[in-house]
Design an enzyme around this catalytic site. Structure first.
Site, short mmCIF file in Angstrom:
data_model
loop_
_atom_site.label_atom_id
_atom_site.label_comp_id
_atom_site.label_asym_id
_atom_site.label_seq_id
_atom_site.Cartn_x
_atom_site.Cartn_y
_atom_site.Cartn_z
N HIS A 123 -1.67 -0.24 -9.80
CA HIS A 123 -2.24 -0.99 -9.05
C HIS A 123 -3.05 -2.26 -9.69
CE1 HIS A 123 -4.51 -1.20 -4.84
NE2 HIS A 123 -4.40 -2.30 -5.28
N ARG A 125 0.97 -1.19 -0.12
CA ARG A 125 0.01 0.09 0.05
C ARG A 125 0.87 1.18 -0.03
NH1 ARG A 125 -3.74 -2.55 -1.85
NH2 ARG A 125 -5.60 -2.89 -0.88
P1 NDP Z 1 -2.20 -10.63 5.50
O1 NDP Z 1 -3.19 -9.74 6.43
O2 NDP Z 1 -2.49 -12.17 5.35
O3 NDP Z 1 -0.75 -10.31 6.12
C1 NDP Z 1 -0.37 -9.21 6.40
C2 NDP Z 1 1.03 -9.39 7.07
O4 NDP Z 1 1.50 -7.99 7.44
C3 NDP Z 1 1.14 -10.22 8.29
O5 NDP Z 1 2.27 -11.10 8.34
C4 NDP Z 1 0.96 -9.15 9.35
O6 NDP Z 1 1.88 -9.83 10.66
C5 NDP Z 1 2.04 -8.02 8.93
N1 NDP Z 1 2.07 -7.03 9.85
C6 NDP Z 1 0.64 -6.26 9.93
N2 NDP Z 1 0.98 -5.27 10.72
C7 NDP Z 1 2.22 -5.29 11.08
C8 NDP Z 1 3.17 -4.30 11.94
N3 NDP Z 1 2.81 -3.44 12.56
N4 NDP Z 1 4.23 -4.70 11.82
C9 NDP Z 1 5.03 -6.02 11.16
N5 NDP Z 1 4.23 -6.50 10.37
C10 NDP Z 1 2.88 -6.25 10.34
O7 NDP Z 1 -2.59 -9.64 4.05
P2 NDP Z 1 -2.33 -10.25 2.76
O8 NDP Z 1 -0.85 -10.95 2.61
O9 NDP Z 1 -3.25 -11.04 2.35
O10 NDP Z 1 -2.37 -8.84 2.05
C11 NDP Z 1 -1.13 -8.04 2.27
C12 NDP Z 1 -1.50 -6.68 1.63
O11 NDP Z 1 -1.20 -6.51 0.19
C13 NDP Z 1 -2.99 -5.97 1.79
O12 NDP Z 1 -3.16 -5.70 3.03
C14 NDP Z 1 -3.02 -5.13 0.70
O13 NDP Z 1 -2.77 -3.87 1.18
C15 NDP Z 1 -1.90 -5.64 -0.35
N6 NDP Z 1 -2.61 -5.88 -1.71
C16 NDP Z 1 -2.14 -5.52 -2.86
C17 NDP Z 1 -2.75 -6.01 -3.93
C18 NDP Z 1 -1.98 -5.19 -5.17
O14 NDP Z 1 -2.81 -5.61 -6.42
N7 NDP Z 1 -1.32 -4.36 -5.06
C19 NDP Z 1 -3.69 -6.88 -4.16
C20 NDP Z 1 -3.72 -7.59 -2.76
C21 NDP Z 1 -3.28 -7.27 -1.60
P3 NDP Z 1 1.15 -11.06 11.48
O15 NDP Z 1 1.36 -12.28 10.45
O16 NDP Z 1 2.00 -11.09 12.74
O17 NDP Z 1 -0.11 -10.81 11.60
#
Ligand code: NDP
Length: 311
Positions: free
Chosen positions: A274, A226
């Site tokens: 995107h 993002r």
């Molecule tokens: P998930 O919720 O499965 O994973 C998010 C990861 O980020 C987890 O490992 C989480 O940790 C980690 N995280 C969250 N907050 C923190 C923090 N404060 N510090 C450290 N690590 C953190 O999401 P997805 O993998 O499904 O998707 C990730 C992102 O990809 C989406 O939120 C979206 O923004 C983006 N996206 C972009 C697309 C595009 O086309 N460009 C398409 C789809 C998604 P933990 O495992 O410990 O919870």
């Protein structure tokens, strides 16, 4: 009594999703009515996307769940009127696979130095072979559905992969870090850095002047996560002084990226609109239908958003 499923996303999505959703709902064997317009007090499930006409959930008095069409939930997660279970999209066959392919493609582009050969107006003959993957450490911020799938795919190609998440994890083939120290350790060794964190107050400006300076000189950044994860001005400064060799950016603070934004013209930035990955209608419809089936049979919903953590 049939359940009522309101499709509350942009109308162009309805054309894409109506048939696959009907097929998926038929397969779970519930009696249902599906449409884009129904009295709020009769709606059981809302299929939701950020462009949704529904912003106030208060009139939806018998709502059982809101089912997000996309993986990112930052648009609705803080909505105080959304007080029912809120599930995000996890679509392995479409969204995850698409992201793995996009991330691998852009990682290999930078790893292999492809640009120098694709655009070579002076016909320069510089026979410098690229290193092998084992000599190119890759870091992934975010080890969720998408980050871990990308990390595993990169590890299978031979890259040494480190990842960073909020909670500690064990993933074969990925060295996992947490906390500020963990982030700093990962950044210091990542020649290619991939951002797959969600946008939350805690992740805003994860890459800023201080953290960018920790990357090895000449590192590459790939951000399909993002826009707010990166401080744009700090990134531009790091690119200008060559500390970061190139940034491939798919997501931005404002989308579409304004025409006068310096990223468009910067020679070390690649902008993609995107498109890193997208929820694919047939597989995403199956994921939505599975959650509706669970709701109707009293089983827990899959992929519920943690409203406190914001993702
Ligand atoms: P998930 O919720 O499965 O994973 C998010 C990861 O980020 C987890 O490992 C989480 O940790 C980690 N995280 C969250 N907050 C923190 C923090 N404060 N510090 C450290 N690590 C953190 O999401 P997805 O993998 O499904 O998707 C990730 C992102 O990809 C989406 O939120 C979206 O923004 C983006 N996206 C972009 C697309 C595009 O086309 N460009 C398409 C789809 C998604 P933990 O495992 O410990 O919870």
């Amino acid at each position: 009594m049939p359940i009522n499923v309101l499709f509350a996303a942009h109308e162009k999505r309805w054309a894409q999703y109506e048939a696959p959703l009907r097929t998926a709902l038929d397969e779970i064997g519930v009696e249902y009515s599906l449409g884009t317009d129904m009295p709020p007090s009769e709606v059981d499930y809302i299929v939701y996307a950020p462009s949704s006409p529904v912003q106030d959930f208060t009139p939806y008095t018998r709502l059982k769940a809101v089912l997000n069409l996309w993986a990112g939930v930052e648009d609705a997660v803080g909505n105080p009127t959304l007080n029912v279970p809120y599930a995000r999209m996890v679509d392995d066959e479409g969204l995850t696979q698409g992201m793995v392919e996009w991330v691998i493609g852009h990682t290999l582009r930078h790893h292999l130095g492809m640009d120098a050969h694709i655009v070579n107006p002076d016909h320069a003959w510089v026979p410098d072979a690229p290193p092998v993957a084992a000599d190119r450490p890759v870091g992934i911020l975010g080890l969720g559905e998408l980050g871990s799938a990308c990390g595993l795919a990169l590890a299978r190609l031979g890259f040494p992969v480190s990842g960073w998440a909020r909670t500690s994890k064990k993933i074969d083939g990925i060295t996992c870090h947490t906390g500020t120290e963990g982030l700093h350790d990962l950044l210091r060794q990542s020649q290619i850095l991939i951002l797959l964190l969600p946008s939350t107050p805690a992740t805003e400006n994860t890459l800023n002047a201080e953290t960018l300076a920790l990357l090895p000189k000449g590192a590459f950044i790939i951000n399909p996560g993002r826009g707010p994860l990166i401080d744009d001005d700090a990134l531009l400064a790091a690119l200008d002084r060559g500390h970061v060799a190139h940034a491939t950016l798919d997501v931005f603070r404002v989308e579409p990226l304004p025409q006068d934004h310096p990223f468009w013209a910067h020679p070390r930035v690649t902008v993609t609109p995107h498109i890193a990955s997208e929820t694919r209608a047939p597989s995403a419809s199956r994921a939505i239908a599975e959650n509706i089936r669970r709701g109707e049979s009293g089983e827990p919903f899959l992929y519920l958003v943690d409203r406190d953590a914001g993702y």
